[in-house]
Design an enzyme around this catalytic site. Sequence first.
Site, PDB file in Angstrom:
ATOM      1  N   ASP A   1       0.777  -1.100   0.024  1.00  0.00           N
ATOM      2  CA  ASP A   1       0.068   0.009  -0.227  1.00  0.00           C
ATOM      3  C   ASP A   1       0.956   1.302  -0.052  1.00  0.00           C
ATOM      4  OD1 ASP A   1      -3.270   0.306   1.457  1.00  0.00           O
ATOM      5  OD2 ASP A   1      -1.810   2.131   1.028  1.00  0.00           O
ATOM      6  N   ASN A   2       0.467   2.168  -0.804  1.00  0.00           N
ATOM      7  CA  ASN A   2       1.385   3.527  -0.710  1.00  0.00           C
ATOM      8  C   ASN A   2       0.922   4.418   0.275  1.00  0.00           C
ATOM      9  OD1 ASN A   2      -0.890   4.661  -1.707  1.00  0.00           O
ATOM     10  ND2 ASN A   2      -0.088   5.277  -3.674  1.00  0.00           N
TER      11      ASN A   2
ATOM     12  N   THR B   1      -4.105   6.981   0.669  1.00  0.00           N
ATOM     13  CA  THR B   1      -5.180   7.389   1.366  1.00  0.00           C
ATOM     14  C   THR B   1      -5.754   6.244   2.380  1.00  0.00           C
ATOM     15  OG1 THR B   1      -6.450   5.793  -0.257  1.00  0.00           O
ATOM     16  CG2 THR B   1      -6.473   8.224  -0.750  1.00  0.00           C
TER      17      THR B   1
ATOM     18  N   ASP C   1       4.455   1.590  -4.201  1.00  0.00           N
ATOM     19  CA  ASP C   1       3.399   1.968  -5.114  1.00  0.00           C
ATOM     20  C   ASP C   1       3.283   1.232  -6.316  1.00  0.00           C
ATOM     21  OD1 ASP C   1       2.112   3.828  -6.975  1.00  0.00           O
ATOM     22  OD2 ASP C   1       2.725   5.196  -5.661  1.00  0.00           O
TER      23      ASP C   1
ATOM     24  N   ASN D   1      -2.997   5.615 -11.963  1.00  0.00           N
ATOM     25  CA  ASN D   1      -3.116   4.907 -10.909  1.00  0.00           C
ATOM     26  C   ASN D   1      -4.065   3.660 -11.049  1.00  0.00           C
ATOM     27  OD1 ASN D   1      -2.391   5.908  -7.872  1.00  0.00           O
ATOM     28  ND2 ASN D   1      -2.799   7.472  -8.994  1.00  0.00           N
TER      29      ASN D   1
ATOM     30  N   THR E   1     -16.343  -1.940  -9.739  1.00  0.00           N
ATOM     31  CA  THR E   1     -17.537  -0.940  -9.268  1.00  0.00           C
ATOM     32  C   THR E   1     -18.724  -1.171 -10.029  1.00  0.00           C
ATOM     33  OG1 THR E   1     -17.784   1.221  -8.933  1.00  0.00           O
ATOM     34  CG2 THR E   1     -16.359   0.782 -10.513  1.00  0.00           C
TER      35      THR E   1
ATOM     36  N   TYR F   1     -13.372   7.323 -13.499  1.00  0.00           N
ATOM     37  CA  TYR F   1     -13.258   6.315 -12.376  1.00  0.00           C
ATOM     38  C   TYR F   1     -14.038   4.939 -13.018  1.00  0.00           C
ATOM     39  CZ  TYR F   1     -14.430   3.339  -8.600  1.00  0.00           C
ATOM     40  OH  TYR F   1     -14.581   2.347  -7.561  1.00  0.00           O
TER      41      TYR F   1
ATOM     42  N   LYS G   1     -11.808   1.351 -14.356  1.00  0.00           N
ATOM     43  CA  LYS G   1     -12.102   0.051 -13.630  1.00  0.00           C
ATOM     44  C   LYS G   1     -12.480  -0.990 -14.794  1.00  0.00           C
ATOM     45  CE  LYS G   1     -11.466   0.415  -9.240  1.00  0.00           C
ATOM     46  NZ  LYS G   1     -10.536  -0.531  -8.553  1.00  0.00           N
TER      47      LYS G   1
ATOM     48  N   ALA H   1     -22.924  15.827 -10.192  1.00  0.00           N
ATOM     49  CA  ALA H   1     -22.777  15.509 -11.360  1.00  0.00           C
ATOM     50  C   ALA H   1     -22.424  14.003 -11.535  1.00  0.00           C
ATOM     51  CB  ALA H   1     -21.456  16.210 -12.103  1.00  0.00           C
TER      52      ALA H   1
END
Length: 324
Positions: free
Chosen positions: A31-32, A35, A50, A91, A116, A140, A144, A282
């Site tokens: 994990d970087n 977040t 990363d 990412n 997702t 996003y 995915k 939005a």
Amino acid sequence: MNVLVCGGAGYIGSHMVRRLAAAGHQVTVFDNLSTGHREAVAGAELVVGDLLDPSALAQLFGQRRFDAVVHFAARSLVGESVAQPYLYYENNVVGSLNLLRAMREAGVERIVFSSTAAVFGHPECEPIDEDHPTRPINPYGASKLMVERLLADAAQAYGLRSVSLRYFNAAGAATEGGIGEAHEPETHLIPNVLRSALGRGPALKVFGTDYPTRDGTCVRDYVHVDDLCEAHLAALRFMGETAGAHLFNLGNGQGFSVLEVLDAAARVAGAKIDYETAPRRAGDPAVLVASSRKAREQLGWSPQHTDIEAIIASAWNWHRAPAY
Ligand code: UDP
């Protein structure tokens, strides 16, 4: 099994790490910490690194032998993805490609991928099953979907086994406590509602009250994070027997409107929840509800926390005294 959990310091990843450790698996987290939270990692070794750094991945796979990878590491905010698409494609797509390459080099042939409901875009029918068209309406969801496609191509070319799990609205916190959802800034509904009930954070806004739904607010399918973890365990077992790239939608199959969530949260917190109405956000479809029939049939998955008040109560336990 020896399992690598990418993004294991994040919200869903940290729950998965605990669940895997409890099931007796050897877990390494990569994990970087962009977040995620170091304190959220329990029962596993944390390697800070990363996915955009191929040399860090080569080192990781060179030092340990993994049986499977569970991949949560990604940027996951729709609004941010619209404002900074390069960040998302880099990412989420390049990072995943680097990971898949490192897996291939090391001969690791199984991956569970966090996808997702955002791959679907505006739904054409409800509930949404796996055959629903995928037309993402933001970077996003598009990022995915690209990885889902990569996994399908890798199954074909290299025999990689994969399961992509398309989460609807992940919610709640570990029922035994200690870990939970901690984003800064927080954009998700349930944490924002509970923070507002606790008098923390900015005033709560309800985005859009003119949707074609029963009370004018958006309807979502909230699925408990512990249930999502069970689906990942089932996916790891499934890949033991099944080759190819597979997709499953994960939700409770029942939708709740924003105002229904507020009502349930008020009952859980024992307090009235004040809010302001605000324009639509939005990129928010009016209704997103999953058909999880395929996951039930093929993974043997069945969500245990389907009551919205119970889901919110587990989140409430966390938000009252977050450990990080
Ligand atoms: N929402 C809201 N106020 C907030 C956060 C979210 O009204 O502070 C609404 C949002 O517009 C959506 C629903 O709650 O209709 C769920 O949003 P969330 O960000 O939790 O999840 P998403 O569906 O975007 O993945």
